[in-house]
Design an enzyme around this catalytic site. Structure first.
Site, PDB file in Angstrom:
ATOM      1  CD  GLU A  82      -8.429   1.695  -0.635  1.00  0.00           C
ATOM      2  OE1 GLU A  82      -7.554   2.136  -0.222  1.00  0.00           O
ATOM      3  OE2 GLU A  82      -8.967   1.681  -1.950  1.00  0.00           O
ATOM      4  CG  HIS A  83      -7.344  -2.437   0.643  1.00  0.00           C
ATOM      5  ND1 HIS A  83      -6.864  -1.072   0.276  1.00  0.00           N
ATOM      6  CD2 HIS A  83      -7.986  -2.823  -0.509  1.00  0.00           C
ATOM      7  CE1 HIS A  83      -6.756  -1.163  -1.070  1.00  0.00           C
ATOM      8  NE2 HIS A  83      -7.580  -1.982  -1.437  1.00  0.00           N
ATOM      9  CG  HIS A 102      -0.960   2.345  -4.386  1.00  0.00           C
ATOM     10  ND1 HIS A 102      -0.998   2.031  -5.744  1.00  0.00           N
ATOM     11  CD2 HIS A 102      -1.441   1.078  -3.876  1.00  0.00           C
ATOM     12  CE1 HIS A 102      -1.262   1.149  -6.158  1.00  0.00           C
ATOM     13  NE2 HIS A 102      -1.597   0.327  -5.005  1.00  0.00           N
ATOM     14  CG  ASP A 123      -4.426  -3.979  -5.250  1.00  0.00           C
ATOM     15  OD1 ASP A 123      -5.371  -3.702  -4.960  1.00  0.00           O
ATOM     16  OD2 ASP A 123      -3.302  -3.500  -4.823  1.00  0.00           O
ATOM     17  CD  GLN A 137      -2.854  -0.510  -0.133  1.00  0.00           C
ATOM     18  OE1 GLN A 137      -3.314   0.518  -0.559  1.00  0.00           O
ATOM     19  NE2 GLN A 137      -2.994  -1.441  -0.863  1.00  0.00           N
ATOM     20  CG  HIS A 179     -51.018  16.839  -5.516  1.00  0.00           C
ATOM     21  ND1 HIS A 179     -50.771  18.006  -6.061  1.00  0.00           N
ATOM     22  CD2 HIS A 179     -50.022  16.193  -5.465  1.00  0.00           C
ATOM     23  CE1 HIS A 179     -49.485  17.911  -6.142  1.00  0.00           C
ATOM     24  NE2 HIS A 179     -48.917  16.825  -5.946  1.00  0.00           N
TER      25      HIS A 179
HETATM   26  N1  HSO Z   1      -4.636  -0.812  -4.382  1.00  0.00           N
HETATM   27  C1  HSO Z   1      -5.010   0.167  -5.348  1.00  0.00           C
HETATM   28  C2  HSO Z   1      -5.337  -0.386  -6.607  1.00  0.00           C
HETATM   29  C3  HSO Z   1      -4.329  -0.757  -7.385  1.00  0.00           C
HETATM   30  N2  HSO Z   1      -3.016  -1.449  -6.940  1.00  0.00           N
HETATM   31  C4  HSO Z   1      -4.026  -0.671  -8.689  1.00  0.00           C
HETATM   32  C5  HSO Z   1      -2.299  -1.778  -7.952  1.00  0.00           C
HETATM   33  N3  HSO Z   1      -2.841  -1.441  -9.231  1.00  0.00           N
HETATM   34  C6  HSO Z   1      -6.139   0.721  -4.529  1.00  0.00           C
HETATM   35  O1  HSO Z   1      -7.247   0.081  -4.136  1.00  0.00           O
HETATM   36 ZN    ZN Z   2      -2.571  -1.636  -4.928  1.00  0.00          ZN
END
Ligand code: HSO
Ligand code: ZN
Length: 437
Positions: free
Chosen positions: A327-328, A262, A361, A259, A420
């Site tokens: 989220e996860h 990202h 994912d 995560q 009405h």
């Molecule tokens: N974990 C990201 C989605 C993603 N990961 C796309 C890799 N590619 C958001 O849920």
């Molecule tokens: Zn991801």
């Protein structure tokens, strides 16, 4: 260093509250700039798209070359290595099968008053999917947005993707092809959102826009909402892992960094009743980060927003997870179903040591577009429902109208709405005359 909290410590609540309220996304206020771009696209159509694309993407287009032609599609897609294609096909097939199961049923029944009631689902006619350029241009996200639309029965599916310097991502194009996208335009940013919402000479407007994007795209989606539907405005990604003491610390470290890599604003949290495991995972993360391609991003995310929480037991871990509404949620425990049953607020749950979030994912099947920033308290991930709308149905027999109509007449009078009341009363009167009373 990530923050480390222990639930039995006196200052735990203070630390936890600070963690919950920390603002992770500091998106610039670009509302005015975006309003200007949208107005310009409404005004000048294709000419505005061509100007912005020259300015931001260093790419000279004409009205004829805004759209990527089928010939170019096949040429680019032919260059994708067979193994990549096979992997993307597997992902597409599994995502399709999962979302096909989501399709809701139409309903119809006749109640005790004699009213036949129900609802039916119909797809939006046209949907537009925004695909970001640059580092966050994920073919997997194309599948996750486009396939639910197609499964829902959307007739026309449009993609806008910026191609800076004319460079297209072949896997993004292949994902479009596999998902059944109809039209692809090489336009990005707020101008792409404006074009899909209002239409230009070349791009016909759509009814719903989905897909991730930068601050400009997010602001544009907010501003066109109402004219078209939009999906959620997603924030930086998050994972929360609950793990028991016997789990593999290296695997957990990898899951946390999956995560963190990202986005520097992403958040990775480990909750465990085992202080020894907490130490081992922290050490494993420290060893892992320098080996990653995105070491800087992952390192910044872990340093600024990472958290390790030691609880008294798993029960307490589940309760904390619900307060975060991640989220996860990864449950690396011997009995993940039992623990999952103790949580309510999470976008997606990954059960057991062999279900890393990264598999979700790409290939497990459920959608990876999920509620962030604690919005799992009240919302869900992307699904076929985002591309469907429900129309309600009612048919009354004369007898049913005779039975429930008088209450409507009464309520209309109480609201001071004469027409009405009369629209119901006129029919009731005819029915009464017909029955000779
Ligand atoms: N974990 C990201 C989605 C993603 N990961 C796309 C890799 N590619 C958001 O849920
Ligand atoms: Zn991801």
């Amino acid at each position: 260093m990530p923050i480390r909290l222990t639930t039995s410590a006196a200052d735990f609540e203070t630390g936890f509250a600070a963690m919950l309220s920390a603002k992770r996304e500091d998106s610039a206020d670009v509302g005015d700039v975006v309003a200007g771009i949208i107005a310009d696209v409404r005004d000048r159509g294709d000419a505005a798209l061509i100007d912005y694309t020259a300015r931001f993407d260093r790419l000279d287009l004409t009205a004829e070359t805004l759209r990527i032609p089928a010939k170019e599609m096949s040429r680019v897609v032919a260059g994708v290595p067979a193994e990549d294609r096979a992997a993307l096909e597997l992902a597409a097939e599994r995502i399709r099968a999962y979302h096909a199961r989501q399709m809701p049923q139409d309903e119809s029944w006749t109640d005790e008053a004699g009213a036949t009631l129900g609802w039916r689902w119909t797809p939006v006619t046209a949907a537009g999917l925004y695909v970001p350029g640059g580092q966050a241009s994920y073919p997997s996200s194309v599948l996750m947005n486009a396939i639910p639309a197609r499964v829902a029965g959307v007739e026309r599916l449009v993609v806008c993707v910026p191609t800076p310097d004319g460079v297209v991502n072949p896997l993004v194009l292949l994902a479009c092809e596999l998902a059944g996208v109809d039209e692809i335009y090489r336009v990005g940013g707020a101008q792409a959102i404006a074009a899909m919402a209002y239409g230009t000479e070349t791009i016909a407007p759509v009814d719903k826009i989905t897909g991730p994007g930068n601050a400009f795209v997010a602001a544009a989606k907010r501003q066109v909402f109402g004219r078209v539907g939009i999906d959620m405005i997603a924030g930086p990604s998050e994972v929360l892992i609950i793990a028991e003491g016997d789990q593999n610390p290296d695997w957990l470290a990898l899951d946390l960094m999956a995560q963190a890599e990202h986005d520097a604003d992403a958040q990775s949290i480990l909750i465990t009743p085992d202080a020894g495991l907490a130490d081992a995972v922290e050490q494993a993360v420290a060893r892992l980060i320098p080996t990653l391609d995105r070491a800087e991003i992952a390192g910044a995310s872990w340093r600024d927003y990472g958290a390790v929480i030691v609880t008294r037991d798993l029960e307490e871990a589940a309760a904390l997870s619900d307060r975060i509404a991640p989220e996860h949620l990864e449950l690396c425990v011997a009995e993940p179903e039992a623990l999952a049953a103790r949580t309510r607020h999470a976008g997606a749950i990954f059960l057991g040591a062999h279900t890393p979030e990264a598999v979700g994912d790409y290939v497990s099947g459920p959608n990876h577009v999920l509620p962030t920033a604690r919005s799992a308290r009240f919302s869900s991930g992307l699904s076929v429902m985002d591309f469907l709308k429900r129309t309600t149905l009612a048919r009354l027999t004369p007898g049913a109208l005779a039975r429930i109509g008088p209450a409507a007449v009464r309520l209309a009078a109480s609201e001071g709405l004469a027409a009405h009341g009369q629209s119901v009363a006129a029919r009731l009167q005819t029915l009464n005359e017909g029955s000779g009373t």
